[in-house]
Design a protein around this motif. Sequence first.
Motif, PDB file in Angstrom:
ATOM      1  N   ARG A  18      36.618  20.719   1.703  1.00 54.53           N
ATOM      2  CA  ARG A  18      35.858  21.790   2.354  1.00 54.53           C
ATOM      3  C   ARG A  18      36.573  23.133   2.206  1.00 54.53           C
ATOM      4  NH1 ARG A  18      31.920  21.921   6.368  1.00 54.53           N
ATOM      5  NH2 ARG A  18      31.373  19.937   5.443  1.00 54.53           N
ATOM      6  N   MET A  19      37.887  23.135   2.380  1.00 49.06           N
ATOM      7  CA  MET A  19      38.657  24.369   2.277  1.00 49.06           C
ATOM      8  C   MET A  19      38.526  24.973   0.884  1.00 49.06           C
ATOM      9  SD  MET A  19      42.782  24.881   2.630  1.00 49.06           S
ATOM     10  CE  MET A  19      43.078  23.809   1.226  1.00 49.06           C
ATOM     11  N   THR A  20      38.637  24.154  -0.146  1.00 50.92           N
ATOM     12  CA  THR A  20      38.573  24.691  -1.503  1.00 50.92           C
ATOM     13  C   THR A  20      37.158  25.143  -1.864  1.00 50.92           C
ATOM     14  OG1 THR A  20      38.434  22.443  -2.410  1.00 50.92           O
ATOM     15  CG2 THR A  20      40.615  23.472  -2.352  1.00 50.92           C
ATOM     16  N   GLN A  21      36.144  24.577  -1.217  1.00 49.90           N
ATOM     17  CA  GLN A  21      34.776  25.061  -1.414  1.00 49.90           C
ATOM     18  C   GLN A  21      34.613  26.470  -0.855  1.00 49.90           C
ATOM     19  OE1 GLN A  21      32.279  22.259   0.601  1.00 49.90           O
ATOM     20  NE2 GLN A  21      32.435  20.708  -1.001  1.00 49.90           N
ATOM     21  N   GLN A  22      35.297  26.759   0.249  1.00 57.94           N
ATOM     22  CA  GLN A  22      35.145  28.051   0.924  1.00 57.94           C
ATOM     23  C   GLN A  22      36.063  29.127   0.361  1.00 57.94           C
ATOM     24  OE1 GLN A  22      35.539  27.340   5.136  1.00 57.94           O
ATOM     25  NE2 GLN A  22      33.503  26.475   5.263  1.00 57.94           N
ATOM     26  N   ALA A  23      37.090  28.733  -0.365  1.00 61.68           N
ATOM     27  CA  ALA A  23      38.061  29.707  -0.878  1.00 61.68           C
ATOM     28  C   ALA A  23      37.527  30.388  -2.131  1.00 61.68           C
ATOM     29  CB  ALA A  23      39.372  29.010  -1.185  1.00 61.68           C
ATOM     30  N   ALA A  24      38.012  31.586  -2.378  1.00 62.05           N
ATOM     31  CA  ALA A  24      37.615  32.343  -3.566  1.00 62.05           C
ATOM     32  C   ALA A  24      38.135  31.641  -4.822  1.00 62.05           C
ATOM     33  CB  ALA A  24      38.183  33.756  -3.499  1.00 62.05           C
ATOM     34  N   ILE A  81      37.236  19.856  11.277  1.00 62.17           N
ATOM     35  CA  ILE A  81      37.374  18.918  10.151  1.00 62.17           C
ATOM     36  C   ILE A  81      38.848  18.576   9.938  1.00 62.17           C
ATOM     37  CG2 ILE A  81      37.164  18.713   7.635  1.00 62.17           C
ATOM     38  CD1 ILE A  81      34.537  20.384   7.935  1.00 62.17           C
ATOM     39  N   ALA A  82      39.709  19.581  10.011  1.00 59.60           N
ATOM     40  CA  ALA A  82      41.147  19.344   9.835  1.00 59.60           C
ATOM     41  C   ALA A  82      41.659  18.344  10.864  1.00 59.60           C
ATOM     42  CB  ALA A  82      41.916  20.656   9.940  1.00 59.60           C
ATOM     43  N   ASN A  83      41.326  18.558  12.115  1.00 60.67           N
ATOM     44  CA  ASN A  83      41.834  17.692  13.170  1.00 60.67           C
ATOM     45  C   ASN A  83      41.217  16.302  13.133  1.00 60.67           C
ATOM     46  OD1 ASN A  83      43.599  19.679  14.089  1.00 60.67           O
ATOM     47  ND2 ASN A  83      41.967  20.625  15.285  1.00 60.67           N
ATOM     48  N   ASP A  84      39.928  16.217  12.855  1.00 68.36           N
ATOM     49  CA  ASP A  84      39.301  14.899  12.701  1.00 68.36           C
ATOM     50  C   ASP A  84      39.936  14.138  11.542  1.00 68.36           C
ATOM     51  OD1 ASP A  84      37.574  15.446  14.819  1.00 68.36           O
ATOM     52  OD2 ASP A  84      35.863  15.919  13.526  1.00 68.36           O
TER      53      ASP A  84
END
Length: 128
Positions: A18-24, A81-84
């Motif tokens: 998810r993080m890499t989807q949101q990053a530039a 998401i990170a904590n889950d």
Amino acid sequence: MLKIDAFCHIYPKEFYDRMTQQAAPGGYLQRLVRGQSTLWDLDRRFRIMDTLGAYVQVPCLAAPPIEAVATGPQGVELARIANDSMAALVDRYPDRFVGFVASLPMDDVEAAVREAERAVEELGATGV
């Protein structure tokens, strides 16, 4: 003697995706994690851990902080998401991960407090 690595860095797979989807694309984040596969590749991480004898980890998210990747509702969702994902790692690999450090959306104080309470009280985070 058991060694406990507190505050070691990791990206759980669901969070990493998810993080890499949101990053530039091609931005800071991609440059930061390039070549750091032990942050998300559990097989590689476990092979290294196995060389250390009686050794466990209490992981936390690697840099950058959540609010550097996403703010507002997207940051709140990313923290969740990170904590889950961290709690799932602890549940799935209790012989490797003996707890986790929760992550918070630091650009939203009220959401951060709610997520800290949820992570500690419901997910069993050992700290924030």
